[in-house]
Motif scaffolding. Structure first.
Motif, PDB file in Angstrom:
ATOM      1  N   ALA A 382      -4.853  -9.271 -16.766  1.00  0.00           N
ATOM      2  CA  ALA A 382      -4.303 -10.620 -16.559  1.00  0.00           C
ATOM      3  C   ALA A 382      -4.850 -11.253 -15.285  1.00  0.00           C
ATOM      4  CB  ALA A 382      -2.776 -10.540 -16.505  1.00  0.00           C
ATOM      5  N   ILE A 383      -4.943 -10.476 -14.203  1.00  0.00           N
ATOM      6  CA  ILE A 383      -5.431 -11.010 -12.925  1.00  0.00           C
ATOM      7  C   ILE A 383      -6.932 -11.290 -12.996  1.00  0.00           C
ATOM      8  CG2 ILE A 383      -5.779 -10.444 -10.487  1.00  0.00           C
ATOM      9  CD1 ILE A 383      -3.139  -8.915 -10.607  1.00  0.00           C
ATOM     10  N   GLU A 384      -7.666 -10.402 -13.695  1.00  0.00           N
ATOM     11  CA  GLU A 384      -9.107 -10.611 -13.820  1.00  0.00           C
ATOM     12  C   GLU A 384      -9.414 -11.857 -14.647  1.00  0.00           C
ATOM     13  OE1 GLU A 384     -13.051  -8.221 -15.479  1.00  0.00           O
ATOM     14  OE2 GLU A 384     -11.141  -7.162 -15.209  1.00  0.00           O
ATOM     15  N   ALA A 385      -8.631 -12.071 -15.708  1.00  0.00           N
ATOM     16  CA  ALA A 385      -8.859 -13.232 -16.576  1.00  0.00           C
ATOM     17  C   ALA A 385      -8.488 -14.533 -15.889  1.00  0.00           C
ATOM     18  CB  ALA A 385      -8.055 -13.075 -17.872  1.00  0.00           C
ATOM     19  N   PRO A 387      -7.410 -15.240 -11.937  1.00  0.00           N
ATOM     20  CA  PRO A 387      -6.996 -14.815 -10.590  1.00  0.00           C
ATOM     21  C   PRO A 387      -5.967 -15.776 -10.006  1.00  0.00           C
ATOM     22  CG  PRO A 387      -9.391 -14.812 -10.813  1.00  0.00           C
ATOM     23  CD  PRO A 387      -8.850 -15.509 -12.013  1.00  0.00           C
ATOM     24  N   PRO A 388      -5.070 -15.272  -9.181  1.00  0.00           N
ATOM     25  CA  PRO A 388      -4.070 -16.152  -8.564  1.00  0.00           C
ATOM     26  C   PRO A 388      -4.736 -17.155  -7.631  1.00  0.00           C
ATOM     27  CG  PRO A 388      -3.969 -13.946  -7.606  1.00  0.00           C
ATOM     28  CD  PRO A 388      -4.884 -13.860  -8.780  1.00  0.00           C
ATOM     29  N   PRO A 389      -4.130 -18.327  -7.446  1.00  0.00           N
ATOM     30  CA  PRO A 389      -4.715 -19.350  -6.578  1.00  0.00           C
ATOM     31  C   PRO A 389      -4.651 -18.944  -5.111  1.00  0.00           C
ATOM     32  CG  PRO A 389      -2.532 -20.010  -7.284  1.00  0.00           C
ATOM     33  CD  PRO A 389      -2.848 -18.747  -8.029  1.00  0.00           C
ATOM     34  N   ALA A 390      -5.301 -19.746  -4.284  1.00  0.00           N
ATOM     35  CA  ALA A 390      -5.312 -19.488  -2.841  1.00  0.00           C
ATOM     36  C   ALA A 390      -4.808 -20.735  -2.124  1.00  0.00           C
ATOM     37  CB  ALA A 390      -6.719 -19.125  -2.367  1.00  0.00           C
ATOM     38  N   PRO A 391      -3.492 -20.948  -2.077  1.00  0.00           N
ATOM     39  CA  PRO A 391      -2.956 -22.154  -1.435  1.00  0.00           C
ATOM     40  C   PRO A 391      -3.304 -22.187   0.048  1.00  0.00           C
ATOM     41  CG  PRO A 391      -1.202 -20.587  -1.945  1.00  0.00           C
ATOM     42  CD  PRO A 391      -2.431 -20.068  -2.582  1.00  0.00           C
ATOM     43  N   GLY A 392      -3.807 -23.334   0.493  1.00  0.00           N
ATOM     44  CA  GLY A 392      -4.179 -23.474   1.907  1.00  0.00           C
ATOM     45  C   GLY A 392      -5.339 -22.581   2.288  1.00  0.00           C
ATOM     46  N   GLY A 393      -6.112 -22.125   1.287  1.00  0.00           N
ATOM     47  CA  GLY A 393      -7.250 -21.260   1.578  1.00  0.00           C
ATOM     48  C   GLY A 393      -6.875 -19.814   1.817  1.00  0.00           C
ATOM     49  N   ILE A 396      -3.799 -14.979  -2.279  1.00  0.00           N
ATOM     50  CA  ILE A 396      -2.595 -14.265  -2.707  1.00  0.00           C
ATOM     51  C   ILE A 396      -3.039 -12.956  -3.337  1.00  0.00           C
ATOM     52  CG2 ILE A 396      -0.622 -14.279  -4.274  1.00  0.00           C
ATOM     53  CD1 ILE A 396      -0.507 -17.296  -3.974  1.00  0.00           C
ATOM     54  N   LYS A 397      -2.611 -11.858  -2.772  1.00  0.00           N
ATOM     55  CA  LYS A 397      -3.020 -10.536  -3.254  1.00  0.00           C
ATOM     56  C   LYS A 397      -1.922  -9.947  -4.134  1.00  0.00           C
ATOM     57  CE  LYS A 397      -5.445  -6.649  -3.240  1.00  0.00           C
ATOM     58  NZ  LYS A 397      -6.743  -6.550  -3.915  1.00  0.00           N
ATOM     59  N   MET A 398      -2.234  -9.714  -5.417  1.00  0.00           N
ATOM     60  CA  MET A 398      -1.297  -9.101  -6.351  1.00  0.00           C
ATOM     61  C   MET A 398      -1.591  -7.602  -6.368  1.00  0.00           C
ATOM     62  SD  MET A 398       0.099 -11.942  -7.723  1.00  0.00           S
ATOM     63  CE  MET A 398       0.640 -11.690  -9.396  1.00  0.00           C
ATOM     64  N   ARG A 399      -0.610  -6.781  -5.943  1.00  0.00           N
ATOM     65  CA  ARG A 399      -0.878  -5.350  -5.758  1.00  0.00           C
ATOM     66  C   ARG A 399      -0.502  -4.510  -6.971  1.00  0.00           C
ATOM     67  NH1 ARG A 399      -2.572  -4.744  -0.711  1.00  0.00           N
ATOM     68  NH2 ARG A 399      -1.939  -6.274   0.848  1.00  0.00           N
ATOM     69  N   TYR A 400       0.741  -4.525  -7.381  1.00  0.00           N
ATOM     70  CA  TYR A 400       1.125  -3.729  -8.542  1.00  0.00           C
ATOM     71  C   TYR A 400       2.414  -4.268  -9.141  1.00  0.00           C
ATOM     72  CZ  TYR A 400       4.447  -1.204  -5.495  1.00  0.00           C
ATOM     73  OH  TYR A 400       5.467  -0.881  -4.637  1.00  0.00           O
ATOM     74  N   VAL A 401       2.735  -3.777 -10.351  1.00  0.00           N
ATOM     75  CA  VAL A 401       3.910  -4.237 -11.083  1.00  0.00           C
ATOM     76  C   VAL A 401       4.673  -3.010 -11.565  1.00  0.00           C
ATOM     77  CG1 VAL A 401       2.591  -4.397 -13.235  1.00  0.00           C
ATOM     78  CG2 VAL A 401       4.719  -5.677 -13.013  1.00  0.00           C
ATOM     79  N   VAL A 412       9.197  -6.225 -11.518  1.00  0.00           N
ATOM     80  CA  VAL A 412       8.984  -6.680 -10.142  1.00  0.00           C
ATOM     81  C   VAL A 412       7.492  -6.573  -9.860  1.00  0.00           C
ATOM     82  CG1 VAL A 412       9.465  -6.311  -7.703  1.00  0.00           C
ATOM     83  CG2 VAL A 412      11.277  -5.976  -9.382  1.00  0.00           C
ATOM     84  N   ILE A 413       6.911  -7.656  -9.353  1.00  0.00           N
ATOM     85  CA  ILE A 413       5.496  -7.672  -8.960  1.00  0.00           C
ATOM     86  C   ILE A 413       5.425  -7.690  -7.435  1.00  0.00           C
ATOM     87  CG2 ILE A 413       3.370  -9.035  -8.969  1.00  0.00           C
ATOM     88  CD1 ILE A 413       4.091  -9.961 -11.785  1.00  0.00           C
ATOM     89  N   PHE A 414       4.696  -6.730  -6.881  1.00  0.00           N
ATOM     90  CA  PHE A 414       4.549  -6.623  -5.436  1.00  0.00           C
ATOM     91  C   PHE A 414       3.202  -7.206  -5.016  1.00  0.00           C
ATOM     92  CE2 PHE A 414       7.561  -3.420  -6.658  1.00  0.00           C
ATOM     93  CZ  PHE A 414       8.460  -3.353  -5.605  1.00  0.00           C
ATOM     94  N   GLY A 415       3.179  -7.841  -3.868  1.00  0.00           N
ATOM     95  CA  GLY A 415       1.917  -8.381  -3.367  1.00  0.00           C
ATOM     96  C   GLY A 415       2.115  -9.148  -2.087  1.00  0.00           C
TER      97      GLY A 415
END
Length: 459
Positions: A382-385, A387-393, A396-401, A412-415
């Motif tokens: 899901a993240i590869e397809a 990627p999360p946005p980067a607000p303000g440059g 956002i790092k998504m670590r694990y679920v 719960v999603i940690f990041g």
């Protein structure tokens, strides 16, 4: 409901055990006072912490006294609570530091087979720093830093509790949660949608009073039934069902009569009890705003839902009506796409088998627990397809679920900086989870968790 894992809060008198207990259960069940020794008996309550459900026990302050004295008998109650618990939460006062009684409690807990989490209460600000350093001598590692009074540090407590409590839920003897247990199926809808007529048709008898007058049903009525799945053949075992008929739910503004208010409240309580809720619509009237309000309430309570169009045998332009209802549901229930829609007739019984088959299937999805490997592979894809946005440059790092519970499926999603994720990205993750992990249209709960204290707004 399942039997929840148990956490016992222990510690010397007046370190804030009852305050933390009240914080975890979300209400003031335990008396709190500055005087030590207010709590004497064990007090229990259901706690909910960032998607993690458990039973919490507030114990009396541990005192080293003779077993025949009142403090001694209180200590024995505490020891019994720890013996039955899955985790002992050892609370000390960070501002007061470690005192001899804390050391005595630590010696006792080290002899117990129950896992121990050390927690420093009243740790807000810097006044507790010295006490936190002193606590390392107790031998339980770094303490979780809390402020029970202000609600700080609960996210950190969640992180240490999760691996100890995850998967500890066990079915209760009375209400088994196995998929071969009776399906709890509630029928809800507006007055005169034909709920009682449909249930009578299922049962094959006039078990419930029906008639053209709206509002005949007042109490929620539960009836045991056996459904024989035609796909299992004549020799297949019938599947047990607990059918729940409810009072019709009108717009709140139209409900003036006290008895009708009580009936509607009873119907909403039946939704809480159910596993799957069938929202019955009158096909001759189509979908109305009140139907969407009822559907919202069902989904808000985390119940699996099916839409059933009743009186289909007398509906005009059925194909156009069916497509219109589907489109209206897509627009009106944006939080859940693809809710199952079936057509039934309470008068003839047509469509009942299709309805019941869908109900058992949706309960299975609602009860599904995803394996760790499968969940992590989905997360990476899901993240590869997308990627999360980067607000303000800032990335956002998504670590694990991790999945913390079922019924409804909750994750719960940690990041890092996940609190800055836009709602659209969270919807993307939930929709992807539904599609790829087989949850379909059942409610899915996702909570974002940053590694820092969630009450600290600093990045």
């Amino acid at each position: 409901m399942p039997k929840l894992p148990v956490v016992a809060i222990v510690g010397r008198p007046n370190v804030g055990k009852s305050t933390l207990f009240n914080r975890l259960v979300g209400k003031k069940l335990a008396l709190v006072d500055d005087r030590p020794g207010v709590t004497r008996d064990r007090r229990e309550g259901d706690a909910h912490l960032i998607g993690l459900d458990f039973r919490v026990i507030d114990t009396a302050g541990y005192e080293d006294q003779d077993a025949q004295t009142l403090p001694g008998r209180m200590r024995m109650q505490t020891e019994a609570a720890v013996a039955q618990a899955d985790v002992a939460l050892f609370l000390f006062d960070a501002r007061a530091g470690i005192v001899p009684l804390d050391e005595e409690i630590a010696r006792w807990l080290r002899q117990s087979s129950t896992p121990v989490i050390l927690a420093a209460n009243k740790a807000e600000g810097n006044a507790g720093n010295q006490g936190i350093l002193e606590s390392l001598s107790l031998g339980f590692g770094d303490p979780v830093q809390l402020s029970a009074e202000h609600g700080e540090g609960l996210g950190d407590l969640f992180e240490v509790l999760l691996p100890l409590l995850e998967g500890k839920e066990i079915p209760d003897d009375e209400e088994d949660e196995r998929l071969d247990a009776p399906l709890k199926l509630a029928i809800v809808g507006r007055p005169n949608a034909g709920k009682s007529t449909l249930i009578n048709r299922m049962l094959g008898e006039d078990r419930l009073i029906t008639g053209p007058e709206a509002g005949i049903t007042r109490d929620s009525i539960a009836v045991d039934w056996q459904w024989r799945d035609p796909l299992r053949g004549a020799h297949g075992e019938p599947r047990p069902v607990k059918l729940i008929d409810t009072a019709g739910m009108r717009k709140r503004a139209k409900v003036q009569d006290k008895l009708e208010k009580m009936s509607v409240a009873d119907g909403l309580h039946a939704v809480d009890f159910a596993e799957v809720v069938v929202l019955l619509l009158d096909a001759t009237l189509g979908l109305e705003a009140q139907d969407l309000r009822i559907a919202d309430k069902v989904l808000e309570e985390g119940r699996a839902m099916i839409i059933a169009l009743n009186k289909w045998d007398v509906a005009e332009n059925p194909s156009s009506l069916f497509n219109g209802v589907k489109r209206a549901l897509e627009d009106g229930l944006s939080q859940v796409k693809g809710v199952t829609v079936v057509t039934v007739s309470g008068a003839t019984g047509k469509g009942v088998d299709q309805l019941m088959s869908a109900a058992f299937q949706v309960r299975e999805a609602w009860s599904k627990r995803v394996g760790t490997g499968e969940l992590n592979r989905w997360f990476e894809r899901a993240i590869e397809a997308n990627p999360p946005p980067a607000p303000g440059g800032k990335r956002i790092k998504m670590r694990y679920v991790t999945q913390v519970k079922t019924r409804p499926p909750s994750f719960v999603i940690f990041g890092t900086r996940v609190d800055q994720l836009p709602a659209s990205y969270e919807r993307y993750l939930v929709n992807s989870m539904r599609k790829e992990l087989g949850f379909g249209a059942v409610p899915v709960r996702v909570t974002m968790r940053a590694p820092k204290n969630p009450f600290d707004q600093k990045d």
